[in-house]
Every structure is written in structure tokens, then in C-alpha cells.
Design a protein around this motif. Structure first.
Motif, PDB file in Angstrom:
ATOM      1  N   PRO A 246      66.950   5.350  95.739  1.00  0.00           N
ATOM      2  CA  PRO A 246      67.071   6.764  95.385  1.00  0.00           C
ATOM      3  C   PRO A 246      66.365   7.082  94.070  1.00  0.00           C
ATOM      4  O   PRO A 246      66.274   6.245  93.164  1.00  0.00           O
ATOM      5  CB  PRO A 246      68.572   6.989  95.282  1.00  0.00           C
ATOM      6  N   LEU A 247      65.926   8.318  94.001  1.00  0.00           N
ATOM      7  CA  LEU A 247      65.230   8.821  92.816  1.00  0.00           C
ATOM      8  C   LEU A 247      66.102   8.695  91.580  1.00  0.00           C
ATOM      9  O   LEU A 247      67.315   8.888  91.642  1.00  0.00           O
ATOM     10  CB  LEU A 247      64.920  10.308  93.002  1.00  0.00           C
TER      11      LEU A 247
ATOM     12  N   ARG B  91      72.478  15.528  90.095  1.00  0.00           N
ATOM     13  CA  ARG B  91      72.032  14.403  89.260  1.00  0.00           C
ATOM     14  C   ARG B  91      70.571  14.559  88.875  1.00  0.00           C
ATOM     15  O   ARG B  91      70.172  14.248  87.757  1.00  0.00           O
ATOM     16  CB  ARG B  91      72.222  13.080  90.024  1.00  0.00           C
ATOM     17  N   LEU B  92      69.758  15.038  89.835  1.00  0.00           N
ATOM     18  CA  LEU B  92      68.323  15.131  89.607  1.00  0.00           C
ATOM     19  C   LEU B  92      67.779  16.198  90.563  1.00  0.00           C
ATOM     20  O   LEU B  92      68.171  16.232  91.735  1.00  0.00           O
ATOM     21  CB  LEU B  92      67.703  13.760  89.921  1.00  0.00           C
TER      22      LEU B  92
ATOM     23  N   ARG C 113      52.633   8.737  99.223  1.00  0.00           N
ATOM     24  CA  ARG C 113      52.615   8.746 100.687  1.00  0.00           C
ATOM     25  C   ARG C 113      51.189   8.894 101.214  1.00  0.00           C
ATOM     26  O   ARG C 113      50.786   8.214 102.148  1.00  0.00           O
ATOM     27  CB  ARG C 113      53.495   9.893 101.180  1.00  0.00           C
TER      28      ARG C 113
ATOM     29  N   PHE D 190      64.144  18.617  91.761  1.00  0.00           N
ATOM     30  CA  PHE D 190      62.684  18.809  91.621  1.00  0.00           C
ATOM     31  C   PHE D 190      62.239  19.973  92.494  1.00  0.00           C
ATOM     32  O   PHE D 190      62.991  20.431  93.359  1.00  0.00           O
ATOM     33  CB  PHE D 190      61.916  17.530  91.972  1.00  0.00           C
ATOM     34  N   PHE D 191      61.054  20.459  92.200  1.00  0.00           N
ATOM     35  CA  PHE D 191      60.504  21.591  92.962  1.00  0.00           C
ATOM     36  C   PHE D 191      59.432  21.098  93.922  1.00  0.00           C
ATOM     37  O   PHE D 191      58.606  20.267  93.568  1.00  0.00           O
ATOM     38  CB  PHE D 191      59.898  22.627  92.003  1.00  0.00           C
TER      39      PHE D 191
ATOM     40  N   ARG E 250      67.354   6.418  89.953  1.00  0.00           N
ATOM     41  CA  ARG E 250      68.222   5.246  89.748  1.00  0.00           C
ATOM     42  C   ARG E 250      67.341   4.040  89.432  1.00  0.00           C
ATOM     43  O   ARG E 250      66.197   3.960  89.860  1.00  0.00           O
ATOM     44  CB  ARG E 250      69.019   4.955  91.020  1.00  0.00           C
TER      45      ARG E 250
ATOM     46  N   ARG F  20      49.932  27.923  93.818  1.00  0.00           N
ATOM     47  CA  ARG F  20      51.012  26.998  94.108  1.00  0.00           C
ATOM     48  C   ARG F  20      52.374  27.666  93.937  1.00  0.00           C
ATOM     49  O   ARG F  20      53.271  27.491  94.752  1.00  0.00           O
ATOM     50  CB  ARG F  20      50.900  25.780  93.193  1.00  0.00           C
TER      51      ARG F  20
ATOM     52  N   PRO G 126      62.466   6.089 100.119  1.00  0.00           N
ATOM     53  CA  PRO G 126      63.375   6.829  99.238  1.00  0.00           C
ATOM     54  C   PRO G 126      64.827   6.693  99.676  1.00  0.00           C
ATOM     55  O   PRO G 126      65.733   6.807  98.855  1.00  0.00           O
ATOM     56  CB  PRO G 126      62.882   8.275  99.337  1.00  0.00           C
ATOM     57  N   GLY G 127      65.066   6.472 100.961  1.00  0.00           N
ATOM     58  CA  GLY G 127      66.433   6.339 101.436  1.00  0.00           C
ATOM     59  C   GLY G 127      67.124   5.128 100.823  1.00  0.00           C
ATOM     60  O   GLY G 127      68.318   5.137 100.556  1.00  0.00           O
TER      61      GLY G 127
ATOM     62  N   THR H 138      70.750  14.121  94.402  1.00  0.00           N
ATOM     63  CA  THR H 138      69.402  14.680  94.201  1.00  0.00           C
ATOM     64  C   THR H 138      69.249  15.915  95.079  1.00  0.00           C
ATOM     65  O   THR H 138      69.729  15.951  96.214  1.00  0.00           O
ATOM     66  CB  THR H 138      68.322  13.648  94.559  1.00  0.00           C
TER      67      THR H 138
ATOM     68  N   ASP I 146      57.688  15.415  88.046  1.00  0.00           N
ATOM     69  CA  ASP I 146      57.452  16.187  89.265  1.00  0.00           C
ATOM     70  C   ASP I 146      57.547  15.205  90.431  1.00  0.00           C
ATOM     71  O   ASP I 146      56.559  14.782  91.016  1.00  0.00           O
ATOM     72  CB  ASP I 146      56.057  16.847  89.192  1.00  0.00           C
ATOM     73  N   TYR I 147      58.808  14.851  90.740  1.00  0.00           N
ATOM     74  CA  TYR I 147      59.049  13.750  91.684  1.00  0.00           C
ATOM     75  C   TYR I 147      58.366  13.958  93.044  1.00  0.00           C
ATOM     76  O   TYR I 147      57.839  13.038  93.638  1.00  0.00           O
ATOM     77  CB  TYR I 147      60.558  13.571  91.901  1.00  0.00           C
ATOM     78  N   TRP I 148      58.449  15.196  93.505  1.00  0.00           N
ATOM     79  CA  TRP I 148      57.906  15.453  94.845  1.00  0.00           C
ATOM     80  C   TRP I 148      56.389  15.234  94.878  1.00  0.00           C
ATOM     81  O   TRP I 148      55.856  14.639  95.808  1.00  0.00           O
ATOM     82  CB  TRP I 148      58.262  16.875  95.300  1.00  0.00           C
ATOM     83  N   ALA I 149      55.692  15.684  93.828  1.00  0.00           N
ATOM     84  CA  ALA I 149      54.240  15.509  93.779  1.00  0.00           C
ATOM     85  C   ALA I 149      53.883  14.017  93.729  1.00  0.00           C
ATOM     86  O   ALA I 149      52.957  13.567  94.399  1.00  0.00           O
ATOM     87  CB  ALA I 149      53.669  16.228  92.576  1.00  0.00           C
TER      88      ALA I 149
ATOM     89  N   TYR J 163      55.734  11.547  94.856  1.00  0.00           N
ATOM     90  CA  TYR J 163      56.028  10.964  96.168  1.00  0.00           C
ATOM     91  C   TYR J 163      54.924  11.286  97.165  1.00  0.00           C
ATOM     92  O   TYR J 163      54.495  10.420  97.926  1.00  0.00           O
ATOM     93  CB  TYR J 163      57.374  11.489  96.685  1.00  0.00           C
ATOM     94  N   LYS J 164      54.463  12.560  97.118  1.00  0.00           N
ATOM     95  CA  LYS J 164      53.401  12.944  98.070  1.00  0.00           C
ATOM     96  C   LYS J 164      52.129  12.125  97.835  1.00  0.00           C
ATOM     97  O   LYS J 164      51.466  11.688  98.773  1.00  0.00           O
ATOM     98  CB  LYS J 164      53.093  14.441  97.939  1.00  0.00           C
TER      99      LYS J 164
ATOM    100  N   GLU K 183      62.863  13.079 104.674  1.00  0.00           N
ATOM    101  CA  GLU K 183      62.433  11.727 104.293  1.00  0.00           C
ATOM    102  C   GLU K 183      63.365  11.094 103.263  1.00  0.00           C
ATOM    103  O   GLU K 183      63.050  10.046 102.715  1.00  0.00           O
ATOM    104  CB  GLU K 183      60.996  11.776 103.759  1.00  0.00           C
ATOM    105  N   LYS K 184      64.480  11.779 102.976  1.00  0.00           N
ATOM    106  CA  LYS K 184      65.519  11.264 102.085  1.00  0.00           C
ATOM    107  C   LYS K 184      65.069  11.137 100.635  1.00  0.00           C
ATOM    108  O   LYS K 184      65.666  10.391  99.859  1.00  0.00           O
ATOM    109  CB  LYS K 184      66.051   9.900 102.557  1.00  0.00           C
ATOM    110  N   VAL K 185      63.982  11.844 100.270  1.00  0.00           N
ATOM    111  CA  VAL K 185      63.591  11.843  98.858  1.00  0.00           C
ATOM    112  C   VAL K 185      64.649  12.637  98.083  1.00  0.00           C
ATOM    113  O   VAL K 185      65.037  12.273  96.979  1.00  0.00           O
ATOM    114  CB  VAL K 185      62.190  12.457  98.674  1.00  0.00           C
TER     115      VAL K 185
END
Lengths: 494, 291
Positions: free
Chosen positions: A116-117, B166-167, A79, B169-170, A119, B66, A112-113, B135, A70-73, A75-76, B183-185
Motif C-alpha cells: 500500500p501507498l 491516511r493518504l 505502469r 492524491f489527485f 507504508r 489537466r 499496489p494491493g 488511501t 503525486d502518487y497517481w502520476a 504509478y501511471k 487497481e488498488k492504488v
């Protein structure tokens, strides 16, 4: 030109404040260094702890999300944990933070810029690569010191025994440098202030200490010159050692001046005694011939017609009067010479030679004269001439009609030495102690005043007189006159 | 011994006062929400809940989850009386018969919206095709604009939506999808046009860091639905309260806060586009050969 002098020779006024200042500065500086060192290690420990606490918090919060990609979670979480405040900008002390999977692929990165995720994290340089490999090998929470301005906390994300990611959190150590710099500035300025305070205080203290010491030294100089009576009392300040010293000195000078006064009184009474003795001697000496002369005159009055008597007694009366006249003249010479303050060169003694040669007349006395004093030697001429004359006459009388007489005058250092030597009868030991008493004489025709006058004259010039004598071998009188004024010469030196 | 009767008397009085107060407080109406449409905005929800409570005569309690899946579960199990859901779960579950359409929000004159494909402002990408092997951020697996639409567009490109990016997410929120791209994530993302436009007005500093590179056709706006087996009278009163919001000042103020024109009576036909997409997707995905 100002020459550098060894600190040993510096004044206490400089040494004391400098010492106090140096000690203050050294203490302030040493304590400062100790504080800075302690502060540095404390800060470092606190940064390490922060890295670990934050890393653990991120690992705990992101653990589940990281496991399910859950990449976004994740990252949050990263942060939020690295924000200065909730939802605020990134904490500047955090250089970077990331969550990686066990193969080094990015699950979340604060930049993240750039990273990259998904990689593999790019290694900017070999050092970074080594750090990454070290971090990936970590099985437990640990701290890596980067050396180049950062501390990195590495926390593995575990679920049971398996590790499915690591949190790397890199904190800047700039804080330590900034704190050290500001602490150094504070300590240096504190040292500076203390140095100024210390030197000021030192100046005041040393002034307080040294002033009485200076006063004491000046007072001692005065005492050294013999002016005990005029020493000003050194002021007393406090109750310290210097004060005790000042007190002791003042008591000493007081006692000295009392002693001096006592000595002066004693000298006055001694003079009076001597005067009385002289008066008695004069009266006795004059009275003796007077009694004989009065007898003669009575006899002549009773027999005025007897010319034989007159022819017999008149010479006796004449002799008696001559004796009285001699005594009075000798006393006058002494009084005259005592007050004379006339200075001349060393050659003034040569006048004495003629007088002595005349006195010897046709007696078989060989007279040896040696005057080595030049005109650069200043002498109280009348007194010195009288002294020489008296000593040589004394020698002639000791020789009688034949013998050797010698006179020598020379310089011994600064002192002038005058010697009169004869090879006459010598002086018996029992007479030596009374030699310079007034009216002491062994000859019927002597007045007993010559040597006494000589002694008085020498004494008035602060000189000494000594006698070496042996029966049937002769006598040597030596006069030493110290501290005579020497006329300036061309090659004057200090 | 005098204090005792006095205490007793006080207790009795307190009991009688407390009883009617409790009886006057009816069970709250529960209203399910996700953060997909509107982000957490506590003052707004308080004001809206007060407004609706006044209209329906019962307290209104918003229940936020959520994901759409969780809200649909609440609805299916009767734990909420109403819910603001998305068109995609609506078409998927409409034949199961546990809810009815209550009202449709109207945005820019019609109960319709689009899906935007966005990239970072500085990105050189110009269309969805450029996002291959990159992504990508979806909002919710049950979202139409944030999931179904971009995947059906990939399908239209002739690619497998499961392998195109490639990848992925939600973010479970359209606003956070915009944030992830800003933020380029994520290199690209799919968002609700209503949310993007709403944020472009209220938080331009966020949307300015992104740009829209493609706009989809129009779809039915996420609707408000009511529990079919619920209190019919309550459903009627709630429908009336919501649809007539634009008729009073407080209601208009709330609509302005939501950037909506009004809520209109339900019309199931607006979801036909989503339904077609969903069915097409289902058929095509089944047909894709699997290794």
C-alpha cells in the motif's frame, strides 16, 4: 560370445568413421558451449542495461511527481514504462518495479494491493530486507544481482544534491535460462545431425580408403603363395597416396611375373643343356667300349681260325657290352625314380638296409644302421630309397674292402634328415665342385651317374644335399628334405 | 530568358488564389476542457468541433488542460471563449463576473448528478466512515463530486477532512479515479456519477472491478460557460447550437456518444446545493483548530 577388443585391433572401416564422428561431435560441442557462454553473458548484459535504462527513464519521468507526492502520476509512469506495449499488459520479464522514498515508504508500486501507498515496504524475508537496505544506501545508479533468477536496477531520484527517492526495477533472468535451454537443444540436435553426417561421410571415405588396401593385402597374400602370374590388377581410383601404392604394387607384380617367366624359360634351356650334356656323355661312354669291341670283331673276322684270339677277345667284348648295359640301366633307374610319386612311412627305408648288407657281402666293413623315422612321417618312398641306396653304395666304394659305414635318418623339426657317413679315402677339394656332375667319376669302373641321380632326386623333392669330406678321414653326405607331409596325429593342435 | 516571366506569372496567380482562402479562414473559436468529465476521445472532439463550427460559422478548437484551475485561468485571461467547467469552480467564481452560464447538460432527465464513493469490488468496506485512515483518490481539487462532496461528507461525520484519510492524491480525471480504485492504488475514491454510469456502459470491464458504496444527494451538472466580454453574437450562436443539438441527427448522435439527453438553457438555481456545501466547508475549515 562377443568379446570386447581393444580399439587398436579394430578395422579401419570402424576406426575412421568413429574418429571423424568423434572429432565432428567434439568441435560442434565445443563451439556450442562457447556460443552459449557468450550468449549468456551478452543476455545478462542486455538485461542489466534494460533494467538501468528503464529505471533511469522512470526516475526522470517520475522525479517531479515523486517530489510532490503525486502518487497517481508516479504509478501511471511506472505502469506505462513496464507495459509490454502502450496501455498493454505488464511485461512478463519485469518481476516488480517500485518507487520508494528515502525511508523505504512506497510512493508507487506495481503491486499496489500488496504494497500500500505510504507504508514502509514489507520485507518478505531477510534476503529481501538486505536487498532493500542495500538499495536504499545506493547513491548512484547501480545493478544488484539477486542470484535467484533476477537482476535489479536501482536508480536514485535526485534533485540537486538531495535524493528524494529511489526506483527499483527487478527484471527476470528466466529469459537467459530459456535461451540457454533452446540454444542447448539447437546445439545438441546440430551435433546429432553432424554426428550422423560425419559417420556417414566417414563410412564412405573409409570404404574408399580401405577397399584398395584390402585388395592390396589379398593380392600380396597371393604373391606370398608364389602365384605372381595370377594376381588380379588392383583397381586404381584416384590420384592419392593409396593410388600410388596400388600402382607401385601392380608394377612390382608385373615385374615379378616377368621375372618368373624368364626364370622358367631359363630353367627349360638349362634342362635342355643338361640333356645335351647327358646325351653327349652317353654317346662318349658308349662309344669308347664300342670302338674296342669293333676292333676285336674286326680282328676275329680276319683270323676266324685262330681260337686263341677268340678266347682273348670275347671276354673283352663281353666286358664292353656289360659296361654299356650298366650305363643304360643307371639312366633307366634315374628316369623311373624321377616320375615316381608313391608315399610310405619312414620304415620303408629299412628295405635299403638288406640291399646294402648284401652288397657288403664278406668285406670287412662294419655297417651301423639307425632309422628313427616312424610311420607317421610320409616319404616319397622310391625316391628316398634310391637316394639312400646311392649314397651308401658310394660309401662302400669309397671304403674299398674295409672300414666303417653309418646310416642315420631322423627328424629335425619338420625336416627329414638322411645321413651317410664313411671313414674312407675322402674327396679331394678340387673334385668337390664337380661331385654331382653327370659322368664324373674317379674310378675306372664307375659310370659317374650315381651322385648325379641322387642330386636330381633330392632336388625334385625340394631338398638339399651337402658334403663334408676330409682326405684319408672320410666323408659325410647329409640330405635335408623339408616340408614333408606329416600324417595327422590324435593330439592335433592349432 | 523565357522561364523568368513564366515563374513570375505563376507566383502572381498563386498569390491571388491564396489571399481569398486566407481571408475566408476566420480566427478559431477556442473551447476549454479538462479530462475530468470526458476522457481524451479525439474522434469525438473532432466530430463535435466540426458540428459546432458548421453551426457558428467559425472553426472550433478544443483546448484541453489537466485541471479545472488551469481552464479557469484560461477563461479569466480571455484565452478561451467557452469552457466546460465544474459546478464547484462555477459557484466559486460566479460573482467575479468574467463568465456567464451558457448551457446545462441533462443527464437522465435533469441537469443533475451525484457523487459516488467507490471501493474495490473485493473490499469489505461498506461506507465512507470505513475509509478512515485509508488511501483515497480525489479527481481534481476544484471538482464538486470528486473533492468537495466527499470532504463535506467527512465533515458531516464530525471528522477533519484534512486528517481523515491516511493518504490522498489527485488523478485529475474521474475515469482514472475509477482506475486507481480498480487497481488498488487507492482504497477508496469519489467520482462523478455521470462518468461512472457512462463508463459502466462503455467500459464495463473497468467499473466492474469497483463498487459504489455510497451515493450523494443531487447537484447541478458541470455547466458550459461563455466569456462574458466575448463576442455576444458568437455566444448567442454557440448557445443556440449547443441547446438545439437534439434537434438534428448529427447532434443527437453526438449527444448519444456523450450519454447525455440534451443541453438545456441555463438555470443558476441548480448550483445552490454546491454553493451551500462550499460555504459550509469554508466556514467549518476556518473553525477547525490548528496546532
Amino acid at each position: 560370445m562377443i568379446r570386447f577388443r581393444h580399439p587398436r585391433h579394430w578395422s579401419l572401416l570402424a576406426k575412421l568413421p568413429l574418429t571423424i564422428t568423434a572429432v565432428t561431435a567434439a568441435v560442434a560441442f565445443t563451439i556450442g558451449i562457447a556460443i552459449i557462454t557468450q550468449e549468456r553473458s551478452r543476455l545478462e548484459a542486455s538485461i542489466e542495461e534494460r533494467a538501468l535504462v528503464l529505471g533511469r527513464a522512470i526516475a526522470a519521468t517520475a522525479s517531479e511527481a515523486a517530489a510532490s507526492n503525486d502518487y497517481w502520476a508516479v504509478y501511471k509512469t511506472l505502469r506505462q514504462m513496464t507495459a509490454r506495449s502502450a496501455g498493454g499488459a505488464r511485461d512478463a520479464r519485469i518481476l516488480t518495479a517500485m518507487v520508494l522514498d528515502p525511508d523505504g515508504r512506497v510512493i508507487a508500486h506495481l503491486d499496489p494491493g500488496i504494497h500500500p501507498l505510504g507504508r514502509r515496504i514489507s520485507e518478505q524475508n531477510p534476503a529481501e530486507g538486505a536487498l532493500l537496505r542495500r538499495a536504499l544506501e545506493m547513491r548512484t545508479t547501480s545493478v544488484i544481482h539477486g542470484g535467484a533468477g533476477f537482476i535489479e536496477g536501482v536508480v536514485p531520484i535526485r534533485s540537486g544534491e538531495s535524493i528524494h527517492g529511489i526506483v527499483r526495477l527487478r527484471l527476470s533472468t528466466d529469459e537467459i535460462r530459456a535461451q540457454t535451454r533452446s540454444a542447448t537443444i539447437t546445439i545438441l540436435s546440430l551435433t546429432f545431425v553432424l554426428v550422423i553426417l560425419g559417420s556417414g561421410l566417414g563410412a564412405i571415405i573409409s570404404n574408399r580408403l580401405v577397399r584398395p588396401v584390402h585388395a592390396l593385402a589379398a593380392a600380396m597374400d597371393t604373391v606370398g603363395r608364389g602365384e605372381v602370374g595370377t594376381v588380379p590388377a588392383v583397381a586404381e581410383h584416384t590420384d592419392d597416396e593409396i593410388d600410388h601404392l596400388v600402382g607401385a604394387f601392380n608394377r612390382m607384380t608385373q615385374e615379378l611375373s616377368e621375372k618368373q617367366k624368364l626364370e622358367q624359360q631359363l630353367a627349360v634351356s638349362e634342362k635342355l643343356v643338361a640333356l645335351g650334356r647327358i646325351a653327349a656323355g652317353v654317346a662318349h661312354e658308349v662309344n669308347n667300349p664300342l670302338a674296342g669291341m669293333l676292333n676285336c670283331i674286326d680282328t676275329l673276322k680276319a683270323h676266324p681260325e685262330d681260337t686263341n684270339l677268340a678266347a682273348r677277345y670275347l671276354p673283352l667284348i663281353e666286358k664292353g657290352l656289360n659296361r654299356i648295359s650298366t650305363i643304360v640301366q643307371a639312366l633307366l633307374v634315374e628316369l623311373r625314380a624321377e616320375g615316381a610319386e608313391q608315399f610310405a612311412g619312414g620304415q620303408c627305408l629299412d628295405d635299403v638296409r638288406e640291399l646294402i648288407l648284401a652288397e657288403i657281402g664278406d668285406r670287412k666293413i662294419s655297417f651301423e644302421w639307425e632309422n628313427r623315422l616312424g610311420d607317421d612321417v610320409r616319404l616319397n618312398s622310391q625316391k628316398v630309397q634310391q637316394v639312400a641306396l646311392n649314397l651308401l653304395r658310394n660309401g662302400i666304394q669309397a671304403l674299398g674292402n674295409a672300414g666303417d659305414l653309418a646310416f642315420r635318418a631322423y627328424l629335425d623339426g619338420d625336416a627329414v634328415i638322411i645321413e651317410a657317413e664313411d671313414n674312407g679315402s675322402g674327396i679331394p677339394e678340387e673334385n668337390l665342385s664337380r661331385l654331382f656332375d653327370p659322368f664324373f667319376t674317379t674310378r675306372s669302373s664307375g659310370t659317374g651317374l650315381g651322385l648325379w641321380i641322387t642330386y636330381r632326386l633330392v632336388e625334385s623333392m625340394s631338398g638339399t644335399i651337402e658334403v663334408q669330406s676330409e682326405i684319408e678321414k672320410g666323408s659325410l653326405f647329409r640330405v635335408r628334405l623339408p616340408g614333408l607331409k606329416i600324417a595327422p596325429k590324435e593330439d592335433w593342435e592349432i | 530568358m523565357t522561364p523568368r516571366p513564366r515563374v513570375l506569372a505563376l507566383l502572381v496567380v498563386a498569390f491571388f488564389f491564396a489571399l481569398p482562402a486566407r481571408a475566408a479562414e476566420p480566427a478559431p473559436v477556442r473551447f476549454g476542457l479538462t479530462a475530468v468529465v470526458v476522457r481524451e476521445n479525439v474522434p469525438f472532439y473532432q466530430a463535435w468541433s466540426r458540428y459546432l463550427a458548421q453551426k457558428v460559422g467559425r472553426p472550433v478548437q478544443f483546448v484541453q488542460r489537466r485541471s479545472y484551475r488551469e481552464v479557469m485561468e484560461l477563461l479569466e485571461t480571455g484565452q478561451v471563449d467557452f469552457a466546460w467547467i465544474c459546478g464547484y469552480p462555477y459557484v466559486r467564481h460566479s460573482d467575479q463576473g468574467f463568465f456567464d452560464l451558457l448551457a446545462l447538460p441533462e443527464f437522465e432527465g435533469a441537469p443533475l448528478y451525484r457523487s459516488y464513493t467507490i471501493v474495490h469490488r473485493d473490499s469489505p468496506l461498506e461506507g465512507l466512515a470505513d475509509l478512515e485512515d485509508r488511501t483515497f483518490a480525489f479527481s481534481d481539487p476544484d471538482s464538486n463530486s470528486g473533492y468537495l462532496v466527499p470532504r463535506s461528507l467527512v465533515l458531516k461525520l464530525g471528522k477533519n477532512p484534512d486528517a481523515f484519510f491516511r493518504l490522498t492524491f489527485f488523478t485529475y480525471s474521474h475515469a482514472e479515479t475509477i482506475e486507481a480504485v480498480a487497481e488498488k492504488v487507492a482504497e477508496g475514491g469519489a467520482v462523478d456519477s455521470y462518468v461512472w454510469e457512462y463508463l459502466a456502459r462503455t467500459q464495463p470491464q473497468l467499473t466492474k472491478r469497483t463498487k459504489v458504496i455510497s451515493r450523494s444527494e443531487l447537484f447541478g451538472f458541470p455547466p458550459i460557460v461563455a466569456l462574458r466580454h466575448g463576442n455576444r453574437d458568437l455566444n448567442r450562436r454557440m448557445a443556440e447550437a449547443i441547446i438545439k443539438m437534439n434537434e438534428d441527427a448529427e447532434g443527437r448522435r453526438l449527444l448519444r456518444d456523450l450519454a447525455l439527453d440534451r443541453f438545456s438553457p441555463p438555470d443558476p438555481k441548480v448550483f445552490d446545493g454546491i454553493r451551500r456545501n462550499a460555504e459550509n466547508m469554508k466556514a467549518r475549515m476556518i473553525a477547525i483548530p490548528r496546532p
